[in-house]
Design a protein around this motif. Sequence first.
Motif, PDB file in Angstrom:
ATOM      1  N   TYR A  19       0.727  -1.329  -0.055  1.00 25.69           N
ATOM      2  CA  TYR A  19      -0.126  -0.006   0.100  1.00 25.69           C
ATOM      3  C   TYR A  19       0.790   1.272   0.072  1.00 25.69           C
ATOM      4  O   TYR A  19       0.418   2.147  -0.608  1.00 25.69           O
ATOM      5  CB  TYR A  19      -0.956   0.029   1.147  1.00 25.69           C
ATOM      6  CG  TYR A  19      -1.713   1.140   1.246  1.00 25.69           C
ATOM      7  CD1 TYR A  19      -2.533   1.550   0.514  1.00 25.69           C
ATOM      8  CD2 TYR A  19      -1.162   2.269   2.324  1.00 25.69           C
ATOM      9  CE1 TYR A  19      -3.370   2.781   0.764  1.00 25.69           C
ATOM     10  CE2 TYR A  19      -1.947   3.242   2.498  1.00 25.69           C
ATOM     11  CZ  TYR A  19      -3.179   3.849   1.770  1.00 25.69           C
ATOM     12  OH  TYR A  19      -3.622   4.973   1.745  1.00 25.69           O
ATOM     13  N   ALA A  20       1.832   1.118   1.038  1.00 30.40           N
ATOM     14  CA  ALA A  20       2.744   2.314   1.062  1.00 30.40           C
ATOM     15  C   ALA A  20       3.513   2.611  -0.326  1.00 30.40           C
ATOM     16  O   ALA A  20       3.612   3.672  -0.798  1.00 30.40           O
ATOM     17  CB  ALA A  20       3.779   2.246   2.203  1.00 30.40           C
ATOM     18  N   THR A  70       2.458   1.637  -3.521  1.00 29.68           N
ATOM     19  CA  THR A  70       1.626   2.110  -4.471  1.00 29.68           C
ATOM     20  C   THR A  70       1.130   3.519  -4.112  1.00 29.68           C
ATOM     21  O   THR A  70       1.071   4.044  -4.965  1.00 29.68           O
ATOM     22  CB  THR A  70       0.279   1.146  -4.215  1.00 29.68           C
ATOM     23  OG1 THR A  70       0.657  -0.111  -4.597  1.00 29.68           O
ATOM     24  CG2 THR A  70      -0.746   1.233  -5.395  1.00 29.68           C
ATOM     25  N   LYS A  71       0.900   4.047  -2.925  1.00 32.49           N
ATOM     26  CA  LYS A  71       0.602   5.360  -2.577  1.00 32.49           C
ATOM     27  C   LYS A  71       1.806   6.283  -3.056  1.00 32.49           C
ATOM     28  O   LYS A  71       1.388   7.366  -3.566  1.00 32.49           O
ATOM     29  CB  LYS A  71       0.327   5.503  -1.148  1.00 32.49           C
ATOM     30  CG  LYS A  71      -0.088   6.847  -0.806  1.00 32.49           C
ATOM     31  CD  LYS A  71      -0.439   6.883   0.834  1.00 32.49           C
ATOM     32  CE  LYS A  71      -1.200   8.162   0.788  1.00 32.49           C
ATOM     33  NZ  LYS A  71      -1.287   8.839   2.131  1.00 32.49           N
ATOM     34  N   LYS A  72       3.218   5.968  -2.875  1.00 30.54           N
ATOM     35  CA  LYS A  72       4.245   6.836  -3.277  1.00 30.54           C
ATOM     36  C   LYS A  72       4.170   6.733  -4.696  1.00 30.54           C
ATOM     37  O   LYS A  72       4.280   7.910  -5.188  1.00 30.54           O
ATOM     38  CB  LYS A  72       5.595   6.094  -2.823  1.00 30.54           C
ATOM     39  CG  LYS A  72       6.727   6.977  -2.988  1.00 30.54           C
ATOM     40  CD  LYS A  72       7.749   6.237  -2.390  1.00 30.54           C
ATOM     41  CE  LYS A  72       9.241   7.167  -2.635  1.00 30.54           C
ATOM     42  NZ  LYS A  72       9.875   7.258  -3.826  1.00 30.54           N
ATOM     43  N   LEU A 115       1.481   6.751  -6.700  1.00 29.21           N
ATOM     44  CA  LEU A 115       0.586   7.498  -7.056  1.00 29.21           C
ATOM     45  C   LEU A 115       0.848   8.905  -6.589  1.00 29.21           C
ATOM     46  O   LEU A 115       0.433   9.908  -7.610  1.00 29.21           O
ATOM     47  CB  LEU A 115      -0.668   6.875  -6.480  1.00 29.21           C
ATOM     48  CG  LEU A 115      -2.277   7.838  -6.528  1.00 29.21           C
ATOM     49  CD1 LEU A 115      -2.691   7.569  -8.030  1.00 29.21           C
ATOM     50  CD2 LEU A 115      -3.234   7.364  -5.546  1.00 29.21           C
ATOM     51  N   ASP A 116       1.449   9.094  -5.607  1.00 23.65           N
ATOM     52  CA  ASP A 116       1.813  10.425  -5.225  1.00 23.65           C
ATOM     53  C   ASP A 116       2.832  11.028  -6.164  1.00 23.65           C
ATOM     54  O   ASP A 116       2.668  12.146  -6.721  1.00 23.65           O
ATOM     55  CB  ASP A 116       2.403  10.649  -3.803  1.00 23.65           C
ATOM     56  CG  ASP A 116       1.176  10.360  -2.725  1.00 23.65           C
ATOM     57  OD1 ASP A 116      -0.087  10.447  -3.262  1.00 23.65           O
ATOM     58  OD2 ASP A 116       1.521  10.014  -1.685  1.00 23.65           O
TER      59      ASP A 116
END
Length: 161
Positions: free
Chosen positions: A144-145, A147-149, A151-152
């Motif tokens: 998740y971290a 993927t979030k990075k 995405l960001d």
Amino acid sequence: MEAIKKRMNALRLEADDSNSKVDDLSAKVKTLEQETLAKEQEITSLQHKNSVLEQEVEKLERLHGEAKASAEESAQHGTQNEGLTRKLQLLEEEAEENEKNLRETNEKLRQTDVKAGHYERKVQALEAARDQWETKYEEMAKKYADTKKELDDFVAEIGNI
């Protein structure tokens, strides 16, 4: 030469069978020794219980004898004898009840030990499952971290365009 090889193979098979039987018998001996030790401990426990009960019986017999002697000495002591006899009977009944309670308690203890073993196995299984879930959670949190990075970073890149 061929006959010697066949004989050697037959002897090897026979030696392997013998070794296997020795291993099996050694395991049986060990099991029987453990059972013997457990039985000896049980015998010691029962001998102790028996000696305690024999002392109780001797005490009760002494009380009973004293009660009889009192009755023979005088007719006036008849009521006292009846009281002592009743006390003896009550003590015998109490001893029987205590024996019954001891047997029941031992059975309950055995059942409790079995249940405790069962619950210990359940706890171990649940702890193993919990550990697996924690590992999966940590892996998913990391994904998740990551993927979030990504995405960001992607959003920041699009914002710069």
